[in-house]
Design a protein around this motif. Sequence first.
Motif, PDB file in Angstrom:
ATOM      1  N   VAL A  96      43.480  24.890  43.678  1.00  0.00           N
ATOM      2  CA  VAL A  96      42.337  25.951  44.057  1.00  0.00           C
ATOM      3  C   VAL A  96      42.494  27.128  42.993  1.00  0.00           C
ATOM      4  N   GLN A  97      43.848  27.239  42.894  1.00  0.00           N
ATOM      5  CA  GLN A  97      44.175  28.414  41.739  1.00  0.00           C
ATOM      6  C   GLN A  97      43.738  28.248  40.452  1.00  0.00           C
ATOM      7  N   LEU A  98      43.435  27.076  39.894  1.00  0.00           N
ATOM      8  CA  LEU A  98      42.763  26.744  38.873  1.00  0.00           C
ATOM      9  C   LEU A  98      41.435  27.439  38.688  1.00  0.00           C
ATOM     10  N   ALA A  99      40.749  27.604  39.808  1.00  0.00           N
ATOM     11  CA  ALA A  99      39.458  27.954  39.786  1.00  0.00           C
ATOM     12  C   ALA A  99      39.480  29.465  40.035  1.00  0.00           C
ATOM     13  N   MET A 100      40.356  30.333  40.203  1.00  0.00           N
ATOM     14  CA  MET A 100      40.731  31.575  40.488  1.00  0.00           C
ATOM     15  C   MET A 100      40.985  32.171  39.333  1.00  0.00           C
ATOM     16  N   PRO A 101      40.181  33.234  38.656  1.00  0.00           N
ATOM     17  CA  PRO A 101      40.453  33.938  37.247  1.00  0.00           C
ATOM     18  C   PRO A 101      41.754  34.800  37.407  1.00  0.00           C
ATOM     19  N   THR A 102      42.297  35.244  38.396  1.00  0.00           N
ATOM     20  CA  THR A 102      43.484  36.266  38.444  1.00  0.00           C
ATOM     21  C   THR A 102      44.574  35.356  38.714  1.00  0.00           C
ATOM     22  N   ARG A 103      44.749  34.092  39.161  1.00  0.00           N
ATOM     23  CA  ARG A 103      45.652  33.322  39.431  1.00  0.00           C
ATOM     24  C   ARG A 103      46.097  32.254  38.501  1.00  0.00           C
TER      25      ARG A 103
END
Length: 139
Positions: A96-103
């Motif tokens: 899921v973090q792969l899809a989050m620009p700030t993670r």
Amino acid sequence: MTRIARILLAPYLVFVLLLTWLPAEDAGQVTGIVATVAHLLEPAVPFAVGYPVLEFLANVAMFAPLGVLTALAWPRISAGWIVGAGAILSAVIELVQLAMPTRYSTISDVIANTLGMASGWVLVALWQRRSGARRTVGE
């Protein structure tokens, strides 16, 4: 103990998911302590060394309660299942973090989180052995 562990498991899991899926600037209000401690260790330990080590240990510490609560909530589940669940949960978090620009998604987080889950199981097993409690964890 089983019932209490099952009740506590849900809010703790929500806490972990919020901490790992909130935007980095929001989660940083909680996780910023790692950077603060890493800076306090300077110059004895360079920040570039201290920060990753502390972050790894913080991930272990964050998942250890999940291992404890899971082992207590379902005492007949084997260590392998508990550790496997931790690895799967951690992999889902990182995906899921792969899809989050700030993670930032890392394999080291999956390893640390899985070690934390395993550590939690070990703590329960040791506690049960020491207290003389009937050992049902992992049987």
